[in-house]
Design a protein around this motif. Sequence first.
Motif, PDB file in Angstrom:
ATOM      1  N   ALA A  75     -15.059   1.809  36.407  1.00 58.76           N
ATOM      2  CA  ALA A  75     -15.943   2.638  35.582  1.00 58.76           C
ATOM      3  C   ALA A  75     -16.669   3.673  36.436  1.00 58.76           C
ATOM      4  CB  ALA A  75     -16.939   1.757  34.843  1.00 58.76           C
TER       5      ALA A  75
ATOM      6  N   THR B 128      -5.047  -5.003  34.225  1.00 60.30           N
ATOM      7  CA  THR B 128      -5.661  -4.221  33.147  1.00 60.30           C
ATOM      8  C   THR B 128      -6.945  -4.879  32.665  1.00 60.30           C
ATOM      9  OG1 THR B 128      -4.528  -5.389  31.337  1.00 60.30           O
ATOM     10  CG2 THR B 128      -3.368  -3.505  32.354  1.00 60.30           C
ATOM     11  N   GLY B 129      -7.177  -6.139  33.078  1.00 64.39           N
ATOM     12  CA  GLY B 129      -8.333  -6.886  32.604  1.00 64.39           C
ATOM     13  C   GLY B 129      -8.132  -7.539  31.264  1.00 64.39           C
ATOM     14  N   ARG B 130      -6.911  -7.480  30.754  1.00 66.31           N
ATOM     15  CA  ARG B 130      -6.633  -8.025  29.417  1.00 66.31           C
ATOM     16  C   ARG B 130      -6.795  -9.539  29.366  1.00 66.31           C
ATOM     17  NH1 ARG B 130      -0.951  -7.373  25.939  1.00 66.31           N
ATOM     18  NH2 ARG B 130      -1.824  -8.059  23.947  1.00 66.31           N
TER      19      ARG B 130
ATOM     20  N   GLN C   4     -12.106  -9.293  37.007  1.00 69.40           N
ATOM     21  CA  GLN C   4     -13.223  -8.795  36.205  1.00 69.40           C
ATOM     22  C   GLN C   4     -14.244  -8.043  37.055  1.00 69.40           C
ATOM     23  OE1 GLN C   4     -13.395  -8.973  32.714  1.00 69.40           O
ATOM     24  NE2 GLN C   4     -11.274  -9.612  33.109  1.00 69.40           N
TER      25      GLN C   4
ATOM     26  N   GLU D  56     -13.986  -4.191  37.132  1.00 64.94           N
ATOM     27  CA  GLU D  56     -14.369  -3.364  35.983  1.00 64.94           C
ATOM     28  C   GLU D  56     -15.434  -2.326  36.341  1.00 64.94           C
ATOM     29  OE1 GLU D  56     -13.380  -2.993  32.916  1.00 64.94           O
ATOM     30  OE2 GLU D  56     -12.486  -4.840  32.130  1.00 64.94           O
TER      31      GLU D  56
ATOM     32  N   LYS E 277      -8.600 -12.883  30.256  1.00 64.08           N
ATOM     33  CA  LYS E 277      -9.961 -13.261  30.594  1.00 64.08           C
ATOM     34  C   LYS E 277     -10.028 -14.713  31.085  1.00 64.08           C
ATOM     35  CE  LYS E 277     -11.325  -9.318  28.757  1.00 64.08           C
ATOM     36  NZ  LYS E 277     -11.749  -8.170  29.603  1.00 64.08           N
TER      37      LYS E 277
ATOM     38  N   SER F  39      -9.832   3.751  34.008  1.00 66.88           N
ATOM     39  CA  SER F  39      -9.616   2.435  33.420  1.00 66.88           C
ATOM     40  C   SER F  39      -9.141   1.506  34.530  1.00 66.88           C
ATOM     41  CB  SER F  39      -8.563   2.504  32.316  1.00 66.88           C
ATOM     42  OG  SER F  39      -7.283   2.778  32.882  1.00 66.88           O
ATOM     43  N   LEU F  40      -9.144   0.206  34.250  1.00 68.28           N
ATOM     44  CA  LEU F  40      -8.650  -0.737  35.264  1.00 68.28           C
ATOM     45  C   LEU F  40      -7.193  -0.467  35.602  1.00 68.28           C
ATOM     46  CD1 LEU F  40     -10.075  -4.327  34.673  1.00 68.28           C
ATOM     47  CD2 LEU F  40     -10.131  -2.974  36.762  1.00 68.28           C
TER      48      LEU F  40
END
Length: 329
Positions: free
Chosen positions: A259, A214-216, A252, A255, A218, A264-265
């Motif tokens: 897009a 989800t890219g949550r 990352q 992303e 980092k 969404s991821l």
Amino acid sequence: MEFRRLGRSGLNISEISYGNWLTHGSQVEEDQAQSCIKAALEAGITTFDTADVYANTKAESVLGRGLAGQRRESLEIFTKVFWPTGPGGPNDRGLGRKHIVESANASLKRLQTDYIDLYQAHRFDTTVPLEETMLAFADLVRQGKVLYIGVSEWSAEHITRGAALARELKVPFVSNQPQYNMLWRVIESQVVPASEREGLSQIVWSPIAQGVLTGRYKPGQPLPAGSRATDEKGGANMVKRFLNDDVLERVQKLEPLAAEAGLSLAQLAVAWVLQNPNVASAIIGASRPEQVHENVKAAGVKLDADLMAAIDTALEGVVENDPTLTRAP
């Protein structure tokens, strides 16, 4: 919602299925769990996956309450057997006949249903003759308590052996439930070809890699408070293998690809597993109804060859392909 056939059977299941592995009966309160089940039904999900071991039987009970009153013929209810439940007596685990039969009967009561659409061996049991296991499943089918047989995290060799016995016993052996996502592709070289040959589909769990896709999370930053990675009872041990900066930096890079596709991821990750023609359904979980509505948007999405190649390039070097890790962890 789109639908796919499960293996070579006549059973249609929703491309997105709803599972309650780490949530119902443990992480999520009853009212919130019921809201998530309602959201899944509203989104067109008809396939619901659980297991007796989830929250030590509580997850099955939550799902049974959530689906009570729904038209049974419009649902596909899946559960599993293998791991111990209750006090953990000497026959309270594995794939011996006693444990399978007793577990099936208990699951039927908790799920408030007369039959289970798909009953799955949650792992392979090396301590019990496979003939005993398959005959117990076959008897449940003949009794009308189970419609189809499946497995979870079985190797290609075990799938092949199980399929041979299923043919001999004339029972529908139709699916495998493995972990599968952009980062964890260990089924591709052996399990998928064996499944295709034997007429099984994959019903995959963890399509978003326990939230990593989800890219949550980092790179170089603390783990978000309240996330799965910080919850020892909610999957922290499962997710930590992905929590290194090399993996997170590669994620990352997905992303802009998501897009560009208008996704969404998380939607990209779920759509990615559904591009595999041997995958019949991707299991999503949720602690909030919004997560259900978000992830079901991946149903019916077609990713073009250029995007699939760009995903491979972005993740090059951090993808796990080793087929010997089929059952890990």
